[in-house]
Write a protein that holds these residues in place. Structure first.
Motif, PDB file in Angstrom:
ATOM      1  N   ASN A 347       0.853  -1.181   0.000  1.00 32.99           N
ATOM      2  CA  ASN A 347       0.000   0.000   0.000  1.00 32.99           C
ATOM      3  C   ASN A 347       0.888   1.230   0.000  1.00 32.99           C
ATOM      4  O   ASN A 347       1.462   1.572   1.019  1.00 32.99           O
ATOM      5  CB  ASN A 347      -0.895   0.036   1.247  1.00 32.99           C
ATOM      6  N   GLY A 348       1.009   1.837  -1.134  1.00 30.32           N
ATOM      7  CA  GLY A 348       1.901   2.992  -1.237  1.00 30.32           C
ATOM      8  C   GLY A 348       3.341   2.524  -1.115  1.00 30.32           C
ATOM      9  O   GLY A 348       3.625   1.324  -1.163  1.00 30.32           O
ATOM     10  N   GLU A 349       4.238   3.462  -0.920  1.00 27.46           N
ATOM     11  CA  GLU A 349       5.665   3.122  -0.905  1.00 27.46           C
ATOM     12  C   GLU A 349       6.100   2.453   0.382  1.00 27.46           C
ATOM     13  O   GLU A 349       7.061   1.710   0.414  1.00 27.46           O
ATOM     14  CB  GLU A 349       6.474   4.412  -1.026  1.00 27.46           C
ATOM     15  N   ASP A 350       5.380   2.780   1.458  1.00 23.42           N
ATOM     16  CA  ASP A 350       5.932   2.461   2.769  1.00 23.42           C
ATOM     17  C   ASP A 350       5.133   1.458   3.580  1.00 23.42           C
ATOM     18  O   ASP A 350       5.407   1.275   4.759  1.00 23.42           O
ATOM     19  CB  ASP A 350       6.043   3.751   3.599  1.00 23.42           C
ATOM     20  N   HIS A 351       4.122   0.859   2.971  1.00 20.10           N
ATOM     21  CA  HIS A 351       3.302  -0.073   3.738  1.00 20.10           C
ATOM     22  C   HIS A 351       3.203  -1.409   3.022  1.00 20.10           C
ATOM     23  O   HIS A 351       2.959  -1.458   1.828  1.00 20.10           O
ATOM     24  CB  HIS A 351       1.895   0.491   3.958  1.00 20.10           C
ATOM     25  N   LEU A 352       3.391  -2.473   3.785  1.00 19.52           N
ATOM     26  CA  LEU A 352       3.284  -3.805   3.197  1.00 19.52           C
ATOM     27  C   LEU A 352       2.492  -4.704   4.134  1.00 19.52           C
ATOM     28  O   LEU A 352       2.770  -4.778   5.329  1.00 19.52           O
ATOM     29  CB  LEU A 352       4.691  -4.393   2.988  1.00 19.52           C
ATOM     30  N   VAL A 353       1.500  -5.389   3.594  1.00 23.27           N
ATOM     31  CA  VAL A 353       0.802  -6.431   4.342  1.00 23.27           C
ATOM     32  C   VAL A 353       1.433  -7.741   3.908  1.00 23.27           C
ATOM     33  O   VAL A 353       1.513  -8.023   2.713  1.00 23.27           O
ATOM     34  CB  VAL A 353      -0.707  -6.417   4.024  1.00 23.27           C
ATOM     35  N   TYR A 354       1.923  -8.533   4.858  1.00 21.83           N
ATOM     36  CA  TYR A 354       2.687  -9.717   4.457  1.00 21.83           C
ATOM     37  C   TYR A 354       2.667 -10.788   5.546  1.00 21.83           C
ATOM     38  O   TYR A 354       2.044 -10.626   6.599  1.00 21.83           O
ATOM     39  CB  TYR A 354       4.132  -9.323   4.129  1.00 21.83           C
ATOM     40  N   SER A 355       3.361 -11.882   5.262  1.00 20.67           N
ATOM     41  CA  SER A 355       3.607 -12.878   6.294  1.00 20.67           C
ATOM     42  C   SER A 355       5.064 -13.275   6.236  1.00 20.67           C
ATOM     43  O   SER A 355       5.578 -13.598   5.162  1.00 20.67           O
ATOM     44  CB  SER A 355       2.743 -14.122   6.073  1.00 20.67           C
ATOM     45  N   ALA A 356       5.701 -13.255   7.382  1.00 22.21           N
ATOM     46  CA  ALA A 356       7.130 -13.569   7.434  1.00 22.21           C
ATOM     47  C   ALA A 356       7.393 -15.033   7.097  1.00 22.21           C
ATOM     48  O   ALA A 356       8.540 -15.435   6.913  1.00 22.21           O
ATOM     49  CB  ALA A 356       7.693 -13.233   8.815  1.00 22.21           C
ATOM     50  N   ARG A 357       6.316 -15.830   6.995  1.00 22.78           N
ATOM     51  CA  ARG A 357       6.497 -17.240   6.659  1.00 22.78           C
ATOM     52  C   ARG A 357       6.242 -17.514   5.187  1.00 22.78           C
ATOM     53  O   ARG A 357       6.208 -18.669   4.773  1.00 22.78           O
ATOM     54  CB  ARG A 357       5.538 -18.078   7.498  1.00 22.78           C
ATOM     55  N   ASP A 358       6.020 -16.450   4.429  1.00 25.39           N
ATOM     56  CA  ASP A 358       5.637 -16.614   3.029  1.00 25.39           C
ATOM     57  C   ASP A 358       6.716 -16.033   2.122  1.00 25.39           C
ATOM     58  O   ASP A 358       7.099 -14.872   2.246  1.00 25.39           O
ATOM     59  CB  ASP A 358       4.287 -15.900   2.827  1.00 25.39           C
ATOM     60  N   LYS A 359       7.191 -16.896   1.199  1.00 22.77           N
ATOM     61  CA  LYS A 359       8.320 -16.516   0.367  1.00 22.77           C
ATOM     62  C   LYS A 359       8.030 -15.301  -0.517  1.00 22.77           C
ATOM     63  O   LYS A 359       8.848 -14.377  -0.612  1.00 22.77           O
ATOM     64  CB  LYS A 359       8.687 -17.720  -0.504  1.00 22.77           C
ATOM     65  N   ALA A 360       6.847 -15.305  -1.134  1.00 20.72           N
ATOM     66  CA  ALA A 360       6.492 -14.181  -2.016  1.00 20.72           C
ATOM     67  C   ALA A 360       6.476 -12.870  -1.214  1.00 20.72           C
ATOM     68  O   ALA A 360       6.881 -11.817  -1.710  1.00 20.72           O
ATOM     69  CB  ALA A 360       5.137 -14.423  -2.661  1.00 20.72           C
TER      70      ALA A 360
END
Ligand SMILES: Nc1nc2c(ncn2[C@@H]2O[C@H](COP(=O)(O)OP(=O)(O)OP(=O)(O)O)[C@@H](O)[C@H]2O)c(=O)[nH]1
Ligand SMILES: [Mg+2]
Length: 432
Positions: A347-360
């Motif tokens: 989301n924008g330059e500075d925000h990421l929704v993620y999972s530290a267990r997911d390679k992608a």
């Protein structure tokens, strides 16, 4: 401090709500902190009160209830969800007839249990002694019983100064010890500064993982190491479902494709009402964050209370003077949200929704880091005379080499690298 015994000490957690919204959450967290210290939480006692009563913190009836609850549950310790004055703690103990500690003491104990490196141990010890100083009392037991097994206090008892009371003498000894430990820390910091200077010498950008405890900083570090470690056997850091799993800063180098190397550090987590004395002592450990080119704030996005955790993190960053460093906010554990959250999602330059267990996800995070720290990367042509062969290898080490040609005058290299590195090769630049 809990003893090392088969049966963990049974404790009661207790607190006063001033009807603040996150009260239940802070009590749950206090339970987690107690667990992290090795205790078995057997009961919870709370009271709704606008102003904690001066002398006993809780109302008088509540103190009696605490005592009864302890007897009923065979608990030998009460933990209060705030920092209390020494006399308040004493009065609760007197009324309930059970040993009582506050949230600050509990956090200090956890840090004491977890500290591994000499630096972390010294830092915790200073914070602990500073907590004890105003709590010393006029009696012989002094601080020996709370001293965490450290040496130094007992021996001075023989040389009490003329006219000095027991208490004054204890305070003097304690202050002296704090002074000595601080000096040790300064010496260690000097060594650390040398090391970190050496790192800066190398002109690799530095990135620090920061955030609330248990957010997934260490898991993110390990995930990035798995994908991009400079040396595949680079040591993984400890990740654990426990508050304050990490106390020491670890620095590892991450090698993104195209010679885009940076140094990544994993740091101690933060928690609500983190004692100021502790933050103060841990400034050395947190220096890695303070001097970073980029911060990644890891957030536990699966915890409903994440906005409060972000607030605590941002306040603590301010306290250590790291509030102006560019930051990526990384909303972790998206896999645990069951509301259809998709990830990785930028989301924008500075925000990421993620999972530290997911390679992608980790690949996406690496891309964002790369964009940030190599934003100022410059491409240029360098002509290196054959007599300066070492410069060619240096270029290959720090830059992404786009093209190499051999001419009569030397090796002609087109390369892309950070401004900082480019400065070192300025004299070889070929105007085009
Ligand atoms: N399901 C899930 N679990 C995760 C994720 N990231 C981390 N965890 C788990 O969350 C727990 C805490 O992770 P850590 O990486 O140790 O957290 P930390 O931020 O380093 O915590 P401290 O060192 O205590 O400050 C561990 O049990 C991890 O396995 C994720 O993306 N998804
Ligand atoms: Mg950790």
């Amino acid at each position: 401090m809990p003893e090392t015994q088969a049966e963990p000490t049974k404790v009661i957690i207790s607190g006063i709500t001033r009807r603040q919204e996150n009260f239940d959450y802070t009590m749950t967290e206090l339970g987690e902190l107690a667990k992290a210290a090795g205790y078995n939480v057997v009961a919870k006692v709370t009271q709704s009160l606008d102003n904690p009563t001066g002398a006993t913190y809780f109302g008088k009836g509540k103190v009696e209830e605490l005592g009864e609850t302890a007897t009923m549950n065979d608990a030998s310790l009460i933990i209060v969800n705030d920092e209390l004055s020494p006399s308040q703690l004493r009065n609760i103990e007197k009324g309930a007839k059970v040993h009582t500690i506050d949230r600050t003491q509990l956090i200090l104990d956890i840090f004491g249990l977890r500290a591994r490196s000499k630096q972390a141990k010294t830092q915790v010890e200073i914070a602990r002694l500073r907590y004890q100083l105003p709590r010393l009392r006029q009696r012989n037991a002094g601080f020996d019983q709370q001293g965490g097994g450290s040496t130094g206090a007992g021996g001075a008892l023989a040389n009490r100064g003329a006219g000095e009371t027991q208490l004054e003498q204890d305070q003097r000894v304690l202050r002296k010890r704090i002074g000595r430990l601080k000096q040790e820390l300064v010496d260690e910091e000097r060594d650390e500064a040398v090391r970190s200077n050496q790192r800066q010498e190398s002109a690799y950008p530095t990135v620090a993982l920061v955030g609330y405890t248990n957010a997934g900083k260490s898991t993110t570090m390990n995930g990035l190491l798995n994908l991009f470690a400079e040396r595949p056997d680079d040591k993984q850091v400890e990740e654990k479902d426990m508050l304050f799993a990490t106390l020491d800063t670890s620095v590892r180098s991450i090698d993104l494709p195209g010679n885009r190397k940076f140094l990544l550090s994993d740091t101690v987590g933060f928690v609500g009402k983190l004692p100021t004395k502790l933050v103060d002592s841990f400034k050395a450990t947190l220096a890695e964050a303070k001097n970073a080119d980029l911060l990644i704030q890891v957030v536990d996005y699966a915890d409903d209370n994440y906005p409060d955790m972000m607030k605590v993190t941002e306040d603590t960053l301010k306290e250590i003077g790291a509030e102006d460093i560019p930051m990526i906010v990384a909303y972790n554990k998206a896999d645990l949200r069951n509301d259809g959250t998709t990830f990785p999602e930028e989301n924008g330059e500075d925000h990421l929704v993620y999972s530290a267990r997911d390679k992608a996800s980790l690949q996406k995070l690496a891309e964002m880091i790369e964009r940030h720290i190599f934003a100022d990367a410059v491409t240029a042509q360098y002509l290196i005379p054959f007599t300066d062969g070492a410069v060619v290898s240096k270029l290959n080490e720090v830059a992404r080499v786009d093209k190499t040609e051999y001419t009569e005058d030397g090796t002609l290299i087109t390369a892309t690298m950070t401004q900082a590195n480019a400065g070192r090769f300025a004299k070889y630049v070929q105007e085009q």
